[in-house]
Design an enzyme around this catalytic site. Structure first.
Site, PDB file in Angstrom:
ATOM      1  N   TYR A 242      49.795  -8.235  33.891  1.00 34.66           N
ATOM      2  CA  TYR A 242      51.115  -7.584  33.994  1.00 34.66           C
ATOM      3  C   TYR A 242      52.182  -8.506  33.403  1.00 34.66           C
ATOM      4  O   TYR A 242      52.971  -8.109  32.546  1.00 34.66           O
ATOM      5  CB  TYR A 242      51.423  -7.267  35.463  1.00 34.66           C
ATOM      6  CG  TYR A 242      52.861  -6.884  35.674  1.00 34.66           C
ATOM      7  CD1 TYR A 242      53.366  -5.688  35.176  1.00 34.66           C
ATOM      8  CD2 TYR A 242      53.741  -7.731  36.367  1.00 34.66           C
ATOM      9  CE1 TYR A 242      54.699  -5.344  35.349  1.00 34.66           C
ATOM     10  CE2 TYR A 242      55.060  -7.395  36.549  1.00 34.66           C
ATOM     11  CZ  TYR A 242      55.542  -6.209  36.038  1.00 34.66           C
ATOM     12  OH  TYR A 242      56.862  -5.867  36.207  1.00 34.66           O
TER      13      TYR A 242
HETATM   14  O1  LIG Z   1      59.729  -9.473  40.597  1.00 28.99           O
HETATM   15  C1  LIG Z   1      58.771  -9.228  39.898  1.00 28.99           C
HETATM   16  O2  LIG Z   1      58.629  -9.762  38.819  1.00 28.99           O
HETATM   17  C2  LIG Z   1      57.720  -8.271  40.381  1.00 28.99           C
HETATM   18  O3  LIG Z   1      57.962  -7.971  41.757  1.00 28.99           O
HETATM   19  C3  LIG Z   1      56.989  -7.232  42.362  1.00 28.99           C
HETATM   20  O4  LIG Z   1      55.807  -8.023  42.442  1.00 28.99           O
HETATM   21  P1  LIG Z   1      55.585  -8.906  43.732  1.00 28.99           P
HETATM   22  O5  LIG Z   1      56.625  -9.969  43.845  1.00 28.99           O
HETATM   23  O6  LIG Z   1      54.168  -9.331  43.707  1.00 28.99           O
HETATM   24  O7  LIG Z   1      55.887  -7.870  44.918  1.00 28.99           O
HETATM   25  P2  LIG Z   1      54.969  -7.297  46.073  1.00 28.99           P
HETATM   26  O8  LIG Z   1      53.762  -6.657  45.522  1.00 28.99           O
HETATM   27  O9  LIG Z   1      55.840  -6.479  46.934  1.00 28.99           O
HETATM   28  O10 LIG Z   1      54.522  -8.623  46.865  1.00 28.99           O
HETATM   29  C4  LIG Z   1      55.482  -9.411  47.543  1.00 28.99           C
HETATM   30  C5  LIG Z   1      54.792 -10.548  48.231  1.00 28.99           C
HETATM   31  O11 LIG Z   1      53.956 -10.033  49.285  1.00 28.99           O
HETATM   32  C6  LIG Z   1      52.642 -10.531  49.131  1.00 28.99           C
HETATM   33  N1  LIG Z   1      51.692  -9.489  49.579  1.00 28.99           N
HETATM   34  C7  LIG Z   1      51.555  -8.344  48.898  1.00 28.99           C
HETATM   35  C8  LIG Z   1      50.713  -7.367  49.319  1.00 28.99           C
HETATM   36  C9  LIG Z   1      49.951  -7.572  50.467  1.00 28.99           C
HETATM   37  O12 LIG Z   1      49.158  -6.720  50.907  1.00 28.99           O
HETATM   38  N2  LIG Z   1      50.109  -8.726  51.140  1.00 28.99           N
HETATM   39  C10 LIG Z   1      50.954  -9.705  50.732  1.00 28.99           C
HETATM   40  O13 LIG Z   1      51.064 -10.772  51.370  1.00 28.99           O
HETATM   41  C11 LIG Z   1      52.492 -10.887  47.677  1.00 28.99           C
HETATM   42  O14 LIG Z   1      51.507 -11.881  47.534  1.00 28.99           O
HETATM   43  C12 LIG Z   1      53.893 -11.375  47.339  1.00 28.99           C
HETATM   44  O15 LIG Z   1      54.006 -12.719  47.687  1.00 28.99           O
HETATM   45  C13 LIG Z   1      56.711  -5.929  41.615  1.00 28.99           C
HETATM   46  O16 LIG Z   1      55.578  -5.269  42.141  1.00 28.99           O
HETATM   47  C14 LIG Z   1      56.548  -6.146  40.142  1.00 28.99           C
HETATM   48  O17 LIG Z   1      56.492  -4.895  39.485  1.00 28.99           O
HETATM   49  C15 LIG Z   1      57.724  -6.950  39.655  1.00 28.99           C
HETATM   50  O18 LIG Z   1      57.726  -7.152  38.300  1.00 28.99           O
END
Ligand SMILES: O=C(O)[C@H]1O[C@H](OP(=O)(O)OP(=O)(O)OC[C@H]2O[C@@H](n3ccc(=O)[nH]c3=O)[C@H](O)[C@@H]2O)[C@H](O)[C@@H](O)[C@@H]1O
Length: 430
Positions: A242
């Site tokens: 991504y």
């Molecule tokens: O800011 C960005 O660049 C990105 O932010 C998000 O990606 P992410 O930060 O991974 O957001 P989440 O999927 O909501 O995860 C947030 C946090 O929760 C954690 N998480 C996620 C899912 C889960 O089941 N458990 C968990 O601990 C992830 O590891 C991460 O640290 C978006 O999904 C992306 O499309 C975007 O580009």
């Protein structure tokens, strides 16, 4: 003895031997001279003509299909109405991904201040399309039309630009999600690379060329360890496909800026959240699972370190998008030719105060008045990065970007929306 193939075709292109060509001609004439062979040739020619004619009619019917699916004059009128500018000095903006989370919010804000907006969205099923349809209804109620179509449909894009001379394109359509890239890598190439190029090709040929503001991502920082992340930091070590496609997008847009004079602004969004958000994101799925009494998985980094994100509230992101559009500067080319240098910019749009994921869960528990069933697991090697933290001084300087919503306040607004939209404890929320 040379083979027939050797006789007819030279071994090296461009070295066809003349005597062999003569032999071939003589053989050909002898063969054509016999009546029965002539009859066979005539049949062959008739068959060829018939298949050409039926192919032509197939092409025509394809064109008819395009016109029918396009919707004709009626649709063109709706598009023009939607793009109508209602304030002096306003803009007409094509918003791709308009039925998405950020796209729907920015479209409404643009319309509210008197800009013209036409949306484009393919309503794919990466997450529940009924949420996208509900956002579309909201946009429709404010006079914004969302055309259903894919970024890769160059004919459709060209048609939109034939109908409206868009001053700006806010390109938010993308395959989002960091971890899903391992499940369906090609969807990222389809939308974030091929779709982007198709859109840029149309924009570069448009006359006038629009200025382009588009969604990059904080994930381009990848394995960067400088904190907070600045636009000048390294972005050549993405941790997920991504992120790699978003980084590629920054390079691809640069070439269109360089060759064709397109004005480009890339926005590196930092984990955007809020009402009408994306169900695949952690804050959203945690809320659903807590309400349904299901466990949630919380990832933990090396040495049991909690993961952290610079969670950014949607209203702050909307202000950042409007500021970027307002300061984008003009594209300088026309008809595919560059006339002079045009702006090329990248900005962080974050909140500047990272919060640990378990803290996010604590806040949700308080707001929902329910305990989460926490399952803490080692962060799998799935593209995640341990933390994000934005330095926003560049956006602050360029368009006075200043986020004002902390996570507690923003999640309160999200939970209020979630409960009004889905109700308590609905089992059928995906
Ligand atoms: O800011 C960005 O660049 C990105 O932010 C998000 O990606 P992410 O930060 O991974 O957001 P989440 O999927 O909501 O995860 C947030 C946090 O929760 C954690 N998480 C996620 C899912 C889960 O089941 N458990 C968990 O601990 C992830 O590891 C991460 O640290 C978006 O999904 C992306 O499309 C975007 O580009």
């Amino acid at each position: 003895m040379p083979s027939l193939e050797d006789e007819l075709f030279p071994s090296t292109p461009g070295k066809f031997k003349i005597e062999r060509a003569h032999n071939f001609n003589r053989q050909f004439q002898r063969c054509f001279a016999s009546t029965s062979t002539m009859f066979l040739w005539a049949l062959f020619l008739i068959a060829l003509t018939a298949s050409y004619l039926s192919f032509q009619s197939f092409v025509d019917s394809g064109n008819r299909y395009f016109t029918a699916s396009w919707g004709g004059i009626q649709l063109e009128k709706q598009i023009r109405n939607s793009a109508q500018i209602q304030r002096p000095g306003g803009m007409s903006v094509l918003v791709t991904g308009a039925a998405g989370f950020v796209g729907s919010h920015v479209s409404l804000a643009l319309k509210k201040r008197g800009d013209g907006v036409v949306g484009l969205d393919n309503f794919n099923n990466y997450y529940d399309p009924s949420l996208k349809k509900a956002r579309e209804s909201l946009l429709n109620s404010q006079g914004i039309l969302v055309v259903e179509g894919d970024l890769n449909d160059a004919g459709l894009l060209a048609k939109l630009f034939d109908v409206v001379a868009f001053t700006h394109v806010l390109h938010l359509a993308a395959q989002a999600g960091v971890r899903y890239a391992m499940e369906n890598p090609n969807s990222y190439v389809h939308s974030n690379i091929a779709g982007l190029v198709t859109l840029l090709e149309i924009c570069k040929s448009a006359d006038p060329q629009p200025a382009i503001v588009w969604a990059s991502s904080s994930s381009v920082y990848g394995l960067n360890e400088n904190v907070p992340f600045s636009e000048s930091d390294r972005t050549d070590r993405p941790a997920s496909l991504y992120a790699a496609t978003k980084k590629a997008g920054e390079e691809i847009t640069h070439t269109y800026n360089h060759i064709y004079g397109l004005s480009i602004t890339g926005l590196r969004f930092f984990t955007v959240y809020g009402p009408w958000g994306r169900p695949d994101m952690a804050y959203f799925s945690f809320t659903r699972n807590i309400l349904q009494g299901k466990p949630i998985t919380i990832y933990r980094g090396k040495n049991k370190a909690d993961l952290a994100r610079d969670f950014t509230y949607i209203d702050d992101i909307v202000k950042g998008c409007l500021g970027s559009l307002d300061t984008s500067g003009e594209s300088t080319g026309s008809g595919g030719k560059k006339r002079g240098p045009a702006p090329y910019r990248n900005f962080n749009l974050g909140n500047t105060s990272p919060v640990k994921v378990p803290t996010l869960v604590n806040i949700l528990e308080k707001l929902l008045r329910m305990k989460a069933k926490r399952k803490i697991v080692e962060m799998p090697g799935n593209g995640d990065v341990p933390f994000t933290h934005a330095n926003i001084s560049l956006a602050q300087r360029e368009f006075r970007y200043k986020p004002t919503t902390d996570l507690q306040t923003g999640l309160k607004k999200f939970v209020r929306w979630y409960l009004s939209y889905y109700g308590y404890n609905r089992k059928d929320v995906h």
